[in-house]
Design an enzyme around this catalytic site. Structure first.
Site, PDB file in Angstrom:
ATOM      1  N   GLU A  33       0.608  -1.035  -0.109  1.00 12.54           N
ATOM      2  CA  GLU A  33      -0.219  -0.250  -0.100  1.00 12.54           C
ATOM      3  C   GLU A  33       1.104   1.288  -0.015  1.00 12.54           C
ATOM      4  O   GLU A  33       2.029   1.205   0.773  1.00 12.54           O
ATOM      5  CB  GLU A  33      -1.530  -0.011   1.584  1.00 12.54           C
ATOM      6  CG  GLU A  33      -2.004  -1.542   1.364  1.00 12.54           C
ATOM      7  CD  GLU A  33      -2.089  -0.672   2.597  1.00 12.54           C
ATOM      8  OE1 GLU A  33      -4.010  -0.322   2.922  1.00 12.54           O
ATOM      9  OE2 GLU A  33      -1.892  -2.093   3.458  1.00 12.54           O
ATOM     10  N   ARG A 258       4.998 -13.214   9.664  1.00 12.22           N
ATOM     11  CA  ARG A 258       5.797 -12.297   9.574  1.00 12.22           C
ATOM     12  C   ARG A 258       6.974 -11.980  10.371  1.00 12.22           C
ATOM     13  O   ARG A 258       7.057 -12.377  11.493  1.00 12.22           O
ATOM     14  CB  ARG A 258       4.513 -11.103  10.460  1.00 12.22           C
ATOM     15  CG  ARG A 258       4.933  -9.476  10.388  1.00 12.22           C
ATOM     16  CD  ARG A 258       3.309  -9.714  11.152  1.00 12.22           C
ATOM     17  NE  ARG A 258       3.023  -8.877  10.638  1.00 12.22           N
ATOM     18  CZ  ARG A 258       2.775  -7.565   9.838  1.00 12.22           C
ATOM     19  NH1 ARG A 258       3.742  -7.108   9.540  1.00 12.22           N
ATOM     20  NH2 ARG A 258       1.449  -7.765   9.245  1.00 12.22           N
ATOM     21  N   LYS A 268       2.679   0.331  10.302  1.00 16.21           N
ATOM     22  CA  LYS A 268       3.459   1.359   9.912  1.00 16.21           C
ATOM     23  C   LYS A 268       2.951   2.664  10.317  1.00 16.21           C
ATOM     24  O   LYS A 268       3.658   4.083  10.515  1.00 16.21           O
ATOM     25  CB  LYS A 268       2.361   1.410   8.396  1.00 16.21           C
ATOM     26  CG  LYS A 268       3.053   2.104   7.217  1.00 16.21           C
ATOM     27  CD  LYS A 268       2.099   1.619   5.949  1.00 16.21           C
ATOM     28  CE  LYS A 268       3.071   0.417   5.386  1.00 16.21           C
ATOM     29  NZ  LYS A 268       2.667   0.475   4.028  1.00 16.21           N
TER      30      LYS A 268
END
Length: 555
Positions: A33, A258, A268
């Site tokens: 993104e 992850r 983020k």
């Protein structure tokens, strides 16, 4: 080809190839993104997706999931493209944007409405959450759930045309409000956002949610293996429901663990707070775990790929010691970085028996680990600088560096002996008077005597001034997020700036990004702020390898 065992994703891919699934194709994607800079966790996904495509002669797309105009922008797009290429990967002609699929996604949404599988809902976001239920209690159906197909089509078109206020309506999938998976309880597909899109301008007033858009993007691009981190495992059933209802191509989603690291945050949202509120000096601050920050600090693509490879691919999330990342950059720079001399806290020495006008240019090897690195010339004269902490007037028993009456070796040069200590009126040491042994050139003496201390130094007459920035962990705790407010764990000494450093003249032509080992001090990189003849160095890593010690203890 690596001789390591296959990870579980590679096993799946090879089984799919052998069985002829997807006609033997391997087509992955990296779908960031564009609302922030990539970090070390993204590096794992980049290496995994592009690496699989490379290993199995497949393809990997770079696709921007740009479905939220509130946070996205061209700056982030360009930074992501730069980082992926810097890591050594290329998407060729396969650069895609979710926003290019907006019309197709709208058509698919209309199809679901016509099938009676989607409806326009007037509940507020808070009411939607309240109606959703909990893990132990079923949700309640929206009072707008049974609108007619015709009414839903009309309202959805008016939503697109911007006739309603933000937050007043959403488009939701009609699935099952008592489903045990909360993601299946009539999830939102579209919300009204009256903000121009950085690529689409003012064309749209409604924007797809991530859950609706993501699976459609994979389907449109004919992705074979859709690799996601574990938090998307519970969403897979929803993605498959959407694709099954529409009757369109369905990729195979595979979840992996992850990557997390000690002494840092990879959220983020939290990284954005650090930048926005001035805790760091931008996304590329060398204390940030962003790829841009690591690059500026002096990390190499090879070291990051090595780090990712060592962490492996598993079905569980992992927390990796930051020391492993530092170990990888040390191993890489040990083979590549030229050794130079830099004095970070200078103390002047006058060699009283060395001729005042004499200058010798001594041979110094650039890198003993690289036989092609060659040698350079280092100037030596009567006045030199050493590190202030390499001298003690009253040394303890195991201090082997310079002290009154003691002899040490100067790297590449001579043996010197301290004879006199000069102090200012406040008692601070400002200068040392020493003598040298002319027969000890290169560190060898005629009588074969040896000393325990070897010091680095620079010529006072020839050295250059430089600024050195010493970076440390941004947080003081291994897990900064264990406290309610992670900002309470900021390390106030994460950056120390030294202004009066002295470096050898060999570095005068060093360029931004060049990397060196400062003897006895660590690995350093020329910072982006260097200009107009002023050299600024970032410390990439110290020479002390704590990971190697950890591994030694474990073995």
């Amino acid at each position: 080809m690596s001789d390591r065992p296959l990870n579980f994703i590679e096993e799946i891919v090879e089984n799919d190839i052998d069985s002829g699934k997807y006609e033997g194709r391997v087509h992955t994607r990296f779908p960031p993104e564009p609302n922030g800079y990539l970090h070390i966790g993204h590096a794992k996904s980049i290496c995994l997706n592009f690496g699989l495509a490379e290993k199995y002669n497949g393809k990997c797309n770079l696709r921007f999931d740009d479905t939220n105009p509130l946070k996205e922008g061209e700056e982030f797009v360009e930074s992501i493209k730069r980082d992926v290429k810097w890591l050594g990967f290329d998407w060729d002609d396969r650069l895609f944007f979710a926003s290019d699929y907006f019309e197709k996604m709208y058509e698919y949404a209309v199809k679901l409405i016509k099938m009676g599988k989607a409806y326009v809902c007037d509940l507020t976001p808070d009411e939607i959450r309240e109606y959703r239920g909990t893990l132990t209690e079923p949700g309640k159906e929206s009072p707008y759930r049974n609108r007619s197909v015709e009414e839903n089509l009309e309202l959805f078109e008016r939503m697109r045309n911007g006739e309603f206020e933000e937050g007043s309506k959403t488009l939701r999938a009609k699935i099952d409000m008592s489903h045990p998976n909360l993601n299946m309880r009539d999830p939102v597909m579209y919300r009204i956002i009256k903000k121009p899109h950085y690529r689409q301008g003012k064309k749209w007033y409604i924007y797809p949610t991530y859950d609706w858009a993501h699976c459609l993007e994979d389907s449109i691009e004919l992705i074979t293996h859709s690799l996601c981190t574990l938090e998307f495992a519970d969403h897979r059933i929803l993605y498959e429901w959407f694709l099954d209802q529409l009757g369109i191509y369905k990729p195979q989603q595979i979840e992996f663990g992850r990557l997390n690291m000690t002494y840092t945050v990879l959220s983020k949202r939290k990284l954005t707070i650090l930048v926005r509120d001035g805790y760091v000096n931008g996304w590329d601050d060398p204390r940030m775990p962003t790829i841009a920050g690591l690059r500026r600090r002096g990390y190499t693509p090879e070291s990051i790929r090595d780090f990712v490879n060592r962490t492996g691919v598993s079905r569980t999330d992992s927390v990796v010691d930051y020391a492993l990342l530092e170990h990888c950059i040390r191993e890489d720079l040990n083979k590549k970085a030229n050794r130079v001399m830099a004095v970070l806290d200078p103390l002047k020495i006058v060699i009283t028996n060395y001729p005042e006008d004499k200058v010798e240019w001594l041979d110094a090897e650039n890198n003993p680990e690289d036989e092609k690195a060659g040698k350079r010339k280092v100037p030596f004269c009567r006045e030199i600088y050493i590190e202030r902490d390499d001298f003690m007037e009253n040394p303890p028993k195991k201090f082997f560096r310079l002290a009154p009456g003691r002899e040490v070796r100067l790297k590449h040069a001579y043996y010197i002996t301290c004879n006199e200590v000069i102090k200012d009126e406040d008692g601070n040491i400002v200068e040392l008077r020493c003598t040298y042994d002319p027969s000890s050139k290169g560190g060898w003496t005629e009588d074969g005597r040896k000393v325990k201390g070897t010091l680095h130094w620079v010529s006072a007459r020839h050295c250059l001034d430089a600024e050195v920035r010493l970076y440390d962990n941004l947080f003081i705790k291994e897990d900064p997020e264990e406290d309610e407010n992670f900002l309470n764990n900021i390390n106030s000494n994460s950056l120390v700036i030294l202004q009066n450093c002295k470096i050898e003249p060999y570095l005068k032509d060093a360029k931004v990004g060049d990397k060196f080992q400062f003897l006895r001090k660590g690995y350093f990189c020329v910072d982006d702020d260097s200009k107009d003849g002023k050299l600024i160095f970032n410390r990439t890593a110290t020479l002390k390898d704590s990971w190697a010690k950890i591994q030694k203890k474990l073995s």
